[in-house]
Write an enzyme that holds these catalytic residues in place. Structure first.
Site, PDB file in Angstrom:
ATOM      1  N   ASP A 224      33.632  31.224 -33.403  1.00 42.62           N
ATOM      2  CA  ASP A 224      34.873  31.344 -32.651  1.00 42.62           C
ATOM      3  C   ASP A 224      34.578  32.069 -31.355  1.00 42.62           C
ATOM      4  OD1 ASP A 224      36.785  30.059 -34.165  1.00 42.62           O
ATOM      5  OD2 ASP A 224      36.904  31.744 -35.575  1.00 42.62           O
TER       6      ASP A 224
ATOM      7  N   ASP B 188      53.717  45.266 -18.598  1.00 40.79           N
ATOM      8  CA  ASP B 188      53.072  44.186 -19.359  1.00 40.79           C
ATOM      9  C   ASP B 188      52.084  44.803 -20.329  1.00 40.79           C
ATOM     10  OD1 ASP B 188      51.813  42.032 -20.339  1.00 40.79           O
ATOM     11  OD2 ASP B 188      51.147  41.217 -18.405  1.00 40.79           O
TER      12      ASP B 188
ATOM     13  N   PHE C 199      57.141  40.518 -19.780  1.00 37.45           N
ATOM     14  CA  PHE C 199      56.594  39.174 -19.934  1.00 37.45           C
ATOM     15  C   PHE C 199      57.250  38.475 -21.112  1.00 37.45           C
ATOM     16  CE2 PHE C 199      53.672  36.254 -21.952  1.00 37.45           C
ATOM     17  CZ  PHE C 199      53.222  35.498 -20.883  1.00 37.45           C
TER      18      PHE C 199
ATOM     19  N   THR D 168      59.451  32.714 -19.530  1.00 37.03           N
ATOM     20  CA  THR D 168      59.287  32.840 -18.077  1.00 37.03           C
ATOM     21  C   THR D 168      57.827  32.790 -17.685  1.00 37.03           C
ATOM     22  OG1 THR D 168      59.169  35.238 -18.226  1.00 37.03           O
ATOM     23  CG2 THR D 168      61.354  34.280 -17.897  1.00 37.03           C
TER      24      THR D 168
END
Lengths: 551, 748
Positions: free
Chosen positions: B361, B398, B432, B436
């Protein structure tokens, strides 16, 4: 030219010829075993035996076909000898005694050609031609067919199908063995080998007596005897007889015929698995072992042991002057490195260590280059064993040509490897333990060598004899017959089972982490494993025979 | 040669790295926390625990118990040795001599040493099992009858049930301070859990209902809050039970390669058994021929003595590898446990050595957890500092890792102090949201109308915002955005709208994945080992390609879904390749089950842990690489010792054959190249060497042979030289040295 120089030239010219021929012959054999179109004759054969040439066989069916074919051959050959006196061209010989007929039938069906009889005084021409010579063709073809089936196991993936035995057998006989045999027989006749149906010619001897010189279809039988690595001579003296092997150059030709198919089969292997270099690696292992053996045999014979050999510069006793020491030694090595067993000299008379070399050649399992087919499959089994031990040392589950060597594969490879040592050792020990060792002429280490040689030869389907012991007794005929039978067909079953489990696999693509099996290092390892395994198995017995005598 | 094994190195106690009991700090040697790649170039990277002499002594009783033939039959090679030892014992009692008893004692010691190797390997597991058992206290669980989601636990009848009696599907309540009674999934609540009993990691972890962090393990302790757990284990089959069984090697199954090797060893044993048994008639025949030769200690008129035949047999059969084979297997599992990886079967460890393709991964394995701001790119007429200032303002609220990294970069580049959201006057923060795809701040909102608005977010969203507010983003912005995307980065556009003017874009933040240090070197190593690395990522192909190139992986799977992952594994396997992967989520479970080596993260769901065949307690996906190396080391150790064992036979022949037969044929003394002093001392020396070499190799079997990632050819030539050639030479020296001592023993 000294004897040594002559010997070296002889060997070098053989090597050159084999190198030149292996490619076209190998390619031809490759086309024969991978072709699908049948000729009219072949279609006739398939109809006759009721085989469907388009149907492929699993390993079990393939093995049953081999066994069924061989069983029928065995019964036929036995019966044929038992009624010989009532047949055409019997030359007035009686029917062969039961134990002799059994032994000879087994011997020729197993590609051994161990002869407990004397050809010119036992077998009529019809039995020789329609019985023995036929087996010389088909038993060789069976070996090649089984080898091809094993190679198909390496070449195919996710299938249970290994080809069709009847198709392989027919094509190998008709397209490979027969054409070469015809050409080579003509060459031998040019060299002086006889080819007639004469019962014998009266001749006056120098001393004024008369003798009967028996003739017969010798050249034709001689050729397939060598080409099919059979070894059963028309005459008791085998290739030492001037009618079988008249001159030095026919001697060269016969050795060439012995080696040519076994040394071309690695090419077939390389082409079938799609990597010619893998074939070259196998050929390299065979060549190294063979060259070492030829050189050692020559050295032991030319430097001779004992008083008389040293006085005359070499051990010439038991050898034909027209072949001299070196070309006899080379013949001895070639015939035991393959499963031929034809002889042009008396191995019993070799120096102790020189006589040990043919024994060791056979103990190696006759893999350098070995019998027609049997040499290749024997060598591939050894390669599988080597990969198993060495492959672990690179940190992966061992793989050969992308096939994982797991429990099932190693089981069959081990069983294959077990058969002949077990037969040789048990039979030799039984002979001594039961007082059937027949060593009345020679006792001590030489007598021991004679018995050990006999069972080594029988169990490995070689057929050559050290000589010096009486082997046409019921006990010996039975014992050597069992050794030949088990020594031929048990390994074949294991090889086919191995092929079956290889063919089922999904091959792993090679990577940097895969053990490379075409490099010199691997070649050296297979040589090492082969020699060490054999040395470890047979050294105690050899110590009491040739080593005790020769050191 | 000393019987005691040589212990090299110091400070590495056998218990290093084993799970510590609850509450105690993790011992030294606990693997580094997740995310730190192991240093790429350490000499003997795959090491193992070492052995101290005390451990040999402690394992002695176990070794003696294993003499029972009913136990020993699993090891045919050593069973033959034991039969040989019993046989010589009878002979020695019947006809006592110093030689007979010496051989007898050393044959018994050979068996004991072999058992000792296995017992020591098992002993280390037992110590670990003992620590685990402490965690497996018999707790009383609080079962909630008839529980349905969404109702307070107090509303149900709470019945106390002893933990061992819990069934699958039972719902239990675990309060702070209590021990989780069994493996299960959290169905309600969130709690911090101390898992040190299992992982050795003392920092508590969060477990909550839903998602990929819902699994709890029996024996761990809830530190805060309370959770409702649905039990998923069957009674007696908890994770801890399985761990105990694994480390104890209680019902250890032989692995496929081990089975194959055992077959080969059995075949060799049969060959040598035949070689020895069939020798007797030949020896009698030869002695009869040389009747005048005097009897020696080895051969008489009745043939080779039984003592010597037994000695010969034991020396020839592959006792060295036969004795160490199971210890090698147990130690391989043990090395994994020391790295906090639990393999559910030995088969998986072996498969790890064979792996051709590694699926890794991207996030957490190849790159650090999240994308980080790497650069501020201004548009014409603006400076990077202005962009940084605006970007920082708009990111204050944020809390995503990306947002934090913008603040950090602004500080590092331009010394912009982080402004606490509360300290900026008249500011309204716009957090956030996924809708949007922007965050930002509105400043100076005195009369409800902000004087300046700053936005930062996905290019398309911010550009639309600019247009909606009367601005016209220049083409240059689009170019920068495309450039950043082109090299695999994520562009975030920063824009502002000052009251009265059209909105405008200021610049672009370049977010990029940061490839972990040392990963490229490790992938180069993998390539040399012939292993293909494939990066799995949810990113778009362009981004994926850029990261793949930077990290040096061979291939990548972009926009990967669990189905595609599964399809990739099947495709690789179809081509004959073995695949290894890591995973933690429930949607990884099918792929984990399909992969040949599936390593589930301990933080993952129960489904993932069930599907994989290994569990990494540290939840460090990078460890997959180490697991592969341990698998390879295990196979190499087996191969090396097999080669060594077979090669040893050559020297033993040179000792024993002249000793047996030089009495009959004096010329055979030429084979006595070691010039051993007498037939009896030669045979005894070979037997002693054969036994001592087992003990001398126990540390190697437990530690594994040195392994450095390199190509197969290099590995082969190195190991062949060391263990093949070494196997031929060492016994010549060893037997000679032992003979120099043994010859002084009276009666030999």
């Amino acid at each position: 030219m000294t004897m040594t120089t002559a010997g070296v030239l002889f060997v070098l010219s053989l090597v050159a010829a084999l190198v030149a021929v292996h490619k076209p012959l190998g390619d031809h054999m490759f086309r024969v075993v991978s072709g699908t179109r049948s000729s009219r004759v072949e279609r006739g054969v398939y109809r006759l035996v009721g085989a469907n040439p388009a149907a492929e066989q699993t390993w079990g069916v393939y093995a049953r076909s081999v066994l069924a074919f061989s069983a029928v051959s065995l019964l036929f050959l036995y019966a044929f000898q038992r009624v010989q006196d009532k047949l055409w061209l019997s030359l007035g010989f009686d029917a062969v005694v039961p134990h002799g007929a059994w032994n000879t039938a087994v011997s020729f069906v197993t590609n051994t050609n161990w002869q407990s009889y004397s050809g010119e005084s036992t077998m009529g021409h019809l039995v020789q031609m329609a019985g023995l010579a036929v087996q010389n063709f088909v038993s060789a073809a069976v070996g090649i067919a089984v080898a091809v089936a094993l190679v198909r196991g390496f070449a195919r993936s996710r299938t249970g199908q290994l080809g069709n035995f009847w198709v392989d057998l027919t094509r190998i006989v008709l397209r490979i063995l027969l054409p070469i045999a015809v050409l080579a027989a003509l060459a031998l006749m040019l060299g002086g080998a006889v080819q007639n149906l004469s019962g014998g010619t009266e001749a006056a001897t120098l001393t004024g007596g008369t003798q009967t010189v028996p003739g017969g279809p010798v050249a034709s039988q001689e050729v397939i005897k060598e080409l099919g690595t059979n070894g059963g001579g028309f005459y008791n003296a085998n290739s030492a007889h001037p009618f079988e092997n008249p001159t030095a150059w026919t001697n060269w030709l016969e050795i060439f015929l012995i080696l040519v198919i076994p040394f071309s089969l690695p090419r077939v292997f390389g082409r079938m698995v799609g990597q010619k270099r893998q074939g070259y690696a196998i050929a390299a292992v065979m060549s190294l072992l063979a060259l070492a053996s030829v050189v050692l045999t020559n050295v032991f014979e030319l430097t001779g042991g004992g008083t008389v050999p040293q006085a005359i510069g070499a051990a010439l006793e038991g050898k034909e002057v027209r072949f001299d020491v070196s070309n006899s030694a080379t013949f001895a090595a070639a015939t035991t490195l393959t499963s031929t067993g034809a002889v042009n000299s008396f191995h019993d008379s070799y120096t102790p260590l020189g006589g040990m070399m043919p024994m060791i050649n056979m103990m190696l399992g006759e893999v350098a280059p070995g019998g027609t087919g049997s040499g290749l499959y024997g060598m591939l089994v050894l390669a599988v064993l080597t990969v198993f031990v060495a492959g672990l040392m690179v940190g992966r589950t061992p793989e050969y040509l992308g096939r994982k060597i797991g429990a099932r594969e190693i089981k069959f490879a081990s069983l294959y490897f077990l058969v002949t040592p077990a037969l040789v050792l048990i039979a030799t020990a039984t002979a001594f333990a039961t007082g059937n060792d027949s060593t009345t002429l020679n006792v001590g280490p030489h007598g021991l060598s004679e018995v050990l040689y006999a069972f080594t030869s029988a169990s490995n389907n070689n057929g050559s004899a050290f000589g010096g012991i009486t082997v046409n007794t019921t006990w010996w005929d039975t014992a050597t017959g069992l050794c030949m039978l088990l020594g031929r067909f048990l390994p074949i079953i294991f090889v086919l089972a191995l092929a079956g489990s290889l063919a089922r696999q999904t091959p792993t693509p090679a990577s940097e982490g895969t053990l490379p099996t075409h490099r010199p290092l691997f070649v050296g390892m297979v040589v090492g494993v082969t020699v060490v395994l054999v040395a470890l198995t047979f050294l105690p017995a050899l110590a009491l025979g040739p080593l005790a005598e020769g050191l | 040669m000393s019987v005691a094994p040589v212990t090299t190195g110091t400070g590495d106690q056998p218990t290093a790295g084993t799970p510590a009991p609850a509450g105690t700090p993790a011992p030294a040697g606990t693997p580094a926390p997740a995310g730190t790649p192991a240093p790429a170039t350490r000499g003997n990277r795959v090491g193992g625990g070492l052995l101290d002499p005390g451990q040999l002594l402690r394992s002695l009783p176990d070794a003696l118990r294993k003499l029972d033939p009913r136990t020993l039959w699993r090891n045919p090679v050593m069973l033959i040795v034991e039969i040989g030892a019993a046989f010589t014992t009878v002979l020695a009692v019947a006809d006592p001599s110093v030689f007979a008893w010496a051989v007898t004692v050393w044959l018994w010691l050979t068996v004991v040493f072999a058992n000792l190797a296995e017992a020591v390997a098992e002993g280390r597991g037992k110590a670990q099992a003992a620590t685990l058992r402490q965690a497996k206290k018999d707790t009383v669980a609080t079962r909630l009858a008839g529980w349905t989601p969404g109702t307070a636990a107090s509303a149900y009848r709470q019945e106390p049930v002893p933990a061992p009696e819990l069934r699958q599907g039972d719902i239990v309540l675990v309060e702070a301070g209590e021990i989780v009674p069994g493996d299960g999934d959290v169905v309600e609540g969130i709690a911090s859990v101390d898992e040190s009993a299992i992982t050795g990691e003392s920092a508590p972890v969060i477990r909550e209902s839903g998602g990929d962090r819902s699994a709890v393990t029996g024996g761990t302790r809830v530190l805060s809050d309370h959770i409702v757990v649905r039990i998923t284990q069957k009674p007696g089959e908890s994770f801890i039970d399985r761990m105990i069984a694994l480390v104890e090697g209680a019902n250890r199954q032989k692995t496929p390669n081990e089975i194959a090797l055992n077959i080969l060893l059995a075949a060799l044993t049969v060959v040598f058994l035949l070689a020895v048994v069939t020798l007797q008639p030949l020896a009698i025949f030869s002695k009869g021929y040389q009747a005048a030769a005097p009897d020696t200690g080895a051969v008489t008129d009745a043939g080779v003595t039984g003592i010597v035949l037994a000695a010969l047999l034991v020396c020839l059969i592959p006792t060295t590898i036969g004795a160490l084979l199971s210890a090698i297997g147990i130690a391989g599992m043990d090395r994994l446990v020391q790295r906090n990886v639990l393999a559910m079967s030995g088969r998986a460890v072996e498969a790890a050595g064979d792996v051709d393709t590694l699926l890794l991964d991207k996030t957490g394995t190849i790159t650090l957890g999240n994308r980080q701001a790497a650069e501020f790119v201004p548009v014409e007429g603006r400076t990077a500092a202005e962009v940084a200032d605006a970007a920082q303002l708009s990111s204050l609220a944020d809390e995503t890792p990306e947002g934090r990294s913008v603040v950090v970069l602004a500080k590092n580049w331009f010394g912009l102090r982080e402004r606490e959201p509360g300290l900026v006057p008249h500011a309204t923060f716009v957090p956030f949201t996924a809708q949007t795809r922007m965050s930002g701040v509105d400043l100076g909102a005195e009369n409800g109308r902000p004087t300046r608005r700053v936005r930062k977010g996905a290019a398309a969203a911010v550009m639309k915002w600019v247009r909606d507010n009367g601005g016209h983003p220049t083409e240059q912005v689009g170019r920068i955005v495309d450039e950043i995307s082109g090299i695999g980065g994520t562009p975030l556009v920063v824009a502002e709208h000052v009251d009265g003017e059209p909105a405008r874009a200021l610049g672009v933040i370049h977010l990029k994945d940061v490839v972990k240090a040392g990963m490229r070197e490790r992938f180069d190593e993998m390539r040399r080992m012939g292993i293909r690395t494939v990066m799995i990522t949810g990113d778009n192909p362009r981004t994926a390609r850029a990261i793949a190139e930077e990290a040096g992986v061979d291939d990548f799977l972009a926009e990967a879904t669990p189905e595609e992952k599964l399809a990739l594994i099947s495709k690789e396997q179809e081509g004959g390749r073995l695949v290894a992967m890591t995973g933690d989520g429930t949607n990884d479970a099918p792929a984990l089950a399909q992969a040949d080596v599936g390593v589930a993260m301990n933080t993952g769901t129960s489904a993932a842990k069930e599907a994989g065949n290994m569990v990494d307690l540290d939840s460090d996906p990078t460890k997959l690489i180490e697991i592969v190396e341990i698998g390879k080391q295990l196979l190499i150790t087996r191969g090396a010792l097999t080669t060594f064992s077979i090669a040893n036979d050559i020297a033993k022949y040179f000792a024993i054959i002249p000793a047996m037969f030089a009495g009959i044929y004096p010329s055979l003394d030429a084979l006595n190249v070691m010039r051993l002093s007498s037939p009896t001392s030669a045979i005894l020396s070979a037997v002693i060497f054969n036994a001592v070499v087992i003990v001398a190799l126990i540390p190697l079997a437990l530690r594994g042979v040195r392994y450095r990632p390199s190509s197969a050819s290099t590995l082969l030539s190195r190991n062949l030289l060391r263990y093949g050639l070494g196997g031929i030479v060492v016994p010549f020296v060893g037997i000679k040295l032992i003979d120099l001592l043994v010859q002084f023993v009276p009666g030999i």
